[in-house]
Design a protein around this motif. Structure first.
Motif, PDB file in Angstrom:
ATOM      1  N   THR A   1       5.591   3.890   2.150  1.00 15.61           N
ATOM      2  CA  THR A   1       6.083   5.308   2.821  1.00 15.61           C
ATOM      3  C   THR A   1       6.729   5.058   4.215  1.00 15.61           C
ATOM      4  OG1 THR A   1       4.555   6.341   1.540  1.00 15.61           O
ATOM      5  CG2 THR A   1       5.635   7.561   3.212  1.00 15.61           C
ATOM      6  N   ARG A   2       6.072   4.197   5.184  1.00 13.35           N
ATOM      7  CA  ARG A   2       6.696   3.599   6.175  1.00 13.35           C
ATOM      8  C   ARG A   2       8.106   3.177   6.151  1.00 13.35           C
ATOM      9  NH1 ARG A   2       1.734   1.609   8.110  1.00 13.35           N
ATOM     10  NH2 ARG A   2       2.776  -0.303   8.490  1.00 13.35           N
TER      11      ARG A   2
ATOM     12  N   SER B   1       0.740  -1.153  -0.080  1.00 15.21           N
ATOM     13  CA  SER B   1      -0.093  -0.177  -0.021  1.00 15.21           C
ATOM     14  C   SER B   1       0.925   1.204   0.115  1.00 15.21           C
ATOM     15  CB  SER B   1      -0.897  -0.146   1.245  1.00 15.21           C
ATOM     16  OG  SER B   1       0.019   0.261   2.204  1.00 15.21           O
ATOM     17  N   GLU B   2       0.320   2.442  -0.400  1.00 11.15           N
ATOM     18  CA  GLU B   2       1.181   3.594  -0.196  1.00 11.15           C
ATOM     19  C   GLU B   2       1.710   3.877   1.122  1.00 11.15           C
ATOM     20  OE1 GLU B   2       1.415   7.848  -2.351  1.00 11.15           O
ATOM     21  OE2 GLU B   2      -0.508   6.992  -2.254  1.00 11.15           O
ATOM     22  N   GLU B   3       0.773   3.780   1.954  1.00 12.35           N
ATOM     23  CA  GLU B   3       0.929   4.156   3.484  1.00 12.35           C
ATOM     24  C   GLU B   3       2.075   3.294   3.889  1.00 12.35           C
ATOM     25  OE1 GLU B   3       1.002   3.658   7.812  1.00 12.35           O
ATOM     26  OE2 GLU B   3       0.125   2.092   6.468  1.00 12.35           O
ATOM     27  N   HIS B   4       2.087   1.822   3.553  1.00 12.83           N
ATOM     28  CA  HIS B   4       3.079   1.175   4.278  1.00 12.83           C
ATOM     29  C   HIS B   4       4.652   1.211   3.413  1.00 12.83           C
ATOM     30  CE1 HIS B   4       5.163  -2.890   4.568  1.00 12.83           C
ATOM     31  NE2 HIS B   4       4.917  -2.773   5.820  1.00 12.83           N
TER      32      HIS B   4
ATOM     33  N   PHE C   1       3.187   4.147  -5.946  1.00 10.21           N
ATOM     34  CA  PHE C   1       3.208   4.309  -4.637  1.00 10.21           C
ATOM     35  C   PHE C   1       4.996   4.379  -4.209  1.00 10.21           C
ATOM     36  CE2 PHE C   1      -0.925   1.812  -3.933  1.00 10.21           C
ATOM     37  CZ  PHE C   1      -1.553   3.078  -4.192  1.00 10.21           C
TER      38      PHE C   1
ATOM     39  N   ARG D   1       6.427   7.672  -5.315  1.00  7.49           N
ATOM     40  CA  ARG D   1       6.496   8.683  -4.308  1.00  7.49           C
ATOM     41  C   ARG D   1       6.900   8.485  -2.931  1.00  7.49           C
ATOM     42  NH1 ARG D   1       0.920   8.890  -7.040  1.00  7.49           N
ATOM     43  NH2 ARG D   1       0.040   7.683  -5.499  1.00  7.49           N
ATOM     44  N   ALA D   2       7.232   7.291  -2.520  1.00  9.17           N
ATOM     45  CA  ALA D   2       7.537   7.058  -1.345  1.00  9.17           C
ATOM     46  C   ALA D   2       9.223   7.533  -1.358  1.00  9.17           C
ATOM     47  CB  ALA D   2       7.470   5.671  -0.797  1.00  9.17           C
TER      48      ALA D   2
ATOM     49  N   GLN E   1       9.746  10.960  -1.482  1.00 10.08           N
ATOM     50  CA  GLN E   1       9.597  11.844  -0.343  1.00 10.08           C
ATOM     51  C   GLN E   1      10.869  11.758   0.566  1.00 10.08           C
ATOM     52  OE1 GLN E   1       6.046  10.851   1.636  1.00 10.08           O
ATOM     53  NE2 GLN E   1       6.895  11.386   3.717  1.00 10.08           N
TER      54      GLN E   1
END
Length: 338
Positions: free
Chosen positions: A103-104, A98-101, A141, A144-145, A148
């Motif tokens: 990124t973490r 996922s994008e959230e994961h 995803f 972008r991660a 960032q």
């Protein structure tokens, strides 16, 4: 055959290209000219007299050979320098979930010295019913991660039809072990200028992987690194594969390409990833590519071999310390300490 000339002898290089160019493959690196399929007897008198050295015992993977290209290849991306005296850490989850994961995980990787974020958007799985990846959405995803946290991206491309699309998002193509001899794919990435991490196949010899790299180089792309991720031997009861740490100095002798160690796929079990990774660093590898996850029990792929963030920190700290020791200790100090 490789003809070694005096520096700046462009006239002889032009003569060799004119003499053999219509019927033989010719490669030029500075003052070294490789001509496929000829012998010393095929050279003219002027070509023989211009040669400082004539090397007839040349490996098939000529462009990857140290004989043809004595200097280390250093691959430069936006955020990394891979090869030579540089050490590069690459880390991320097996799959982009996922994008959230992702990124973490990018934050964890960057905080512990990684400059390259790994993650699979297309997953070659043994079972067709296993998670196959998020496809292009996963690539977005991942990109972008990485952006960032000012990191590069390495991700797997599985077939030649996906090269253009994956190339829009990645800084480094990964060719997986199952695709090491997918020659149409190797040719396709060879026609790009995007660096390639070529993983050694699970049953591949050293010559096999070097010849596979030659397919990429033959297309004009010389930004190649070779990854050792463990080979299949008679014993896989306790580890997923057998990591061949000895292949690091062997490849460094034979080729100028950076050598990367993937301890995650070699180990298959979290508890063995760190010692195998450190063994690869001690053997002289140019970098590590490591799988990390903050909840391995619920990872969508390869959870049993993923390091928790605190485990990755331990590996990274020790890996950089070993690398510093290897590169900074003077030879006379090392000798005195024996």
């Amino acid at each position: 055959m490789i003809i070694v000339l005096n520096r700046n002898d462009q006239n002889t290089i032009d003569e060799l290209q004119e003499h053999f160019g219509n019927n033989h493959d010719i490669f030029v690196h500075h003052n070294r000219v490789a001509v496929q399929g000829i012998t010393r007897d095929d050279l003219s008198d002027s070509e023989k007299s211009a040669a400082v050295e004539i090397i007839e015992d040349v490996p098939a993977a000529v462009q990857g050979s140290r004989v043809f290209h004595p200097e280390d290849t250093i691959i430069r991306t936006k955020h990394s320098m891979i090869g030579g005296d540089n050490f590069t850490m690459m880390a991320g989850p097996c799959s982009v979930e996922s994008e959230e994961h992702i990124t973490r995980m990018a934050a964890v990787a960057k905080a512990n010295g990684a400059t390259v974020l790994r993650g699979g958007a297309f997953k070659p799985r043994t079972s067709p019913y296993s998670f196959q990846g998020l496809g292009e959405e996963g690539l977005r995803f991942l990109r972008r991660a990485a952006d960032q946290y000012n990191m590069d991206v390495v991700t797997e491309v599985m077939d030649d039809e996906h090269v253009e699309m994956v190339g829009k998002y990645t800084d480094i193509f990964q060719i997986g072990a199952r695709n090491m001899q997918n020659f149409s794919l190797l040719k396709a990435v060879g026609r790009t200028n995007i660096p390639v991490m070529l993983k050694r196949g699970m049953s591949a010899t050293v010559d096999d992987v070097l010849n596979a790299s030659e397919y990429i180089a033959a297309g004009g792309n010389h930004n190649i690194m070779i990854a050792e991720r463990g080979i299949r031997t008679f014993d896989n009861k306790y580890t997923r594969n057998t990591m061949d740490a000895g292949v690091v100095p062997v490849l460094q002798k034979l080729t100028h390409y950076p050598v990367i160690i993937d301890p995650s796929h070699a180990a298959g079990h979290t508890e063995f990833v760190t010692p195998l990774g450190l063994a690869g660093v001690a053997a002289g590898a140019s970098g590590l590519v490591v799988e990390i996850h903050d909840d391995p029990a619920h990872a969508l792929s390869d959870g049993p071999q993923a390091l928790l963030p605190e485990q990755f920190k331990e590996l990274s700290d020790k890996a950089f310390a070993i690398r510093d020791l290897l590169t900074e200790m003077p030879a006379e100090q090392a000798e005195a300490g024996r």
